[in-house]
Design an enzyme around this catalytic site. Sequence first.
Site, mmCIF file in Angstrom:
data_model
loop_
_atom_site.group_PDB
_atom_site.id
_atom_site.type_symbol
_atom_site.label_atom_id
_atom_site.label_comp_id
_atom_site.label_asym_id
_atom_site.label_seq_id
_atom_site.Cartn_x
_atom_site.Cartn_y
_atom_site.Cartn_z
ATOM 1 N N TYR A 92 6.160 -0.044 -17.261
ATOM 2 C CA TYR A 92 7.089 0.120 -18.176
ATOM 3 C C TYR A 92 7.890 0.737 -18.681
ATOM 4 C CZ TYR A 92 11.585 -2.879 -20.028
ATOM 5 O OH TYR A 92 12.611 -3.873 -20.081
ATOM 6 N N SER A 183 1.406 -2.998 -14.147
ATOM 7 C CA SER A 183 2.412 -4.537 -15.284
ATOM 8 C C SER A 183 3.615 -4.045 -14.566
ATOM 9 C CB SER A 183 1.980 -3.442 -16.380
ATOM 10 O OG SER A 183 2.636 -3.857 -17.288
#
Length: 320
Positions: A92, A183
């Site tokens: 992210y 992630s």
Amino acid sequence: MPLVDMPMEKLKEYRGINPRPDDFDDYWERALKEMKAVDPELEITPSSFQVPFAECYDLTFTGVRGARIYAKYVKPKNVPGPHPAVLQFHGYSGHSGDWTSKLGWAALGYSVIAMDVRGQGGRSEDTGGVKGNTLRGQIIRGLSDHPDNLLFRHVFLDTAQLAGIVMSLPEVDPARVAAMGGSQGGGLTLACAALEPRIKLLAPVFPFLSDYRRVWEMDLAKDAYEELRLYFRSFDPTHEREDEIFRKLGYIDVQYLAPRIQGEVMMAVGLMDTVTPPSTQFAAYNKIVAKKRLVVYPDFGHEHLPGNDDKTISFFQEKL
């Protein structure tokens, strides 16, 4: 063993608590139809970075809503016939990384394609155009607008569109394409393989973007999920719309895309993870009906997992 979440026996049974919208399947069929109607206007041009044993290219295509999406493309030299390819998705707010991080795959005879997520740290465009908040987070981008305008809907479609483009390249064997990432990259790996089920292998690591309500109830709407708390504080401070908000987030919850995956999965999880809590990861993993295996790191959180990169290469070499 210390715990930040449920014991393992409960994690293995956990099915998630974020609501799944009743029209979830129709929503994604409509989204895929929009994606397939887009002319990708593919451009592949040599990069300024080059090495003797591979060719490095800047790859750009048009995604939904007109955004130009960028990816690094590294193709091995002197590999006879169509060969495997690996799609890489980053964490992210990040980007596709340095060219040098792709060269190991080229040395194995694989093409590797690493996408910049729109509107984050790389070169892909975010065309915007949504009502409501556009500050501090992309999970909530479009949450005050029609569900078709959720930004992560578009990002998920970018991954699937890129996979289809890669599979159409003459040098790539479409039956030997894998996806990987950690992630956010882990969540996008799951979304990509769900929306482009020809993906043969997946290696997600502690996937993000799963079971938002569980994150909220664990009081872990901070770090990567901080924007959930900020959204409530700004736009629903008394939580009158809480059920509505989590239901809308259900459209971009990877746990509900997971049953569509057909490729084989090797997923890594750290049981001390307070950024993407283990239960949220298991909510997605437990819904995968394809062949799968889990690599568990009991003492590790949201961090480098020793040996997992080697396990991923071995997994891909064995199966591709």
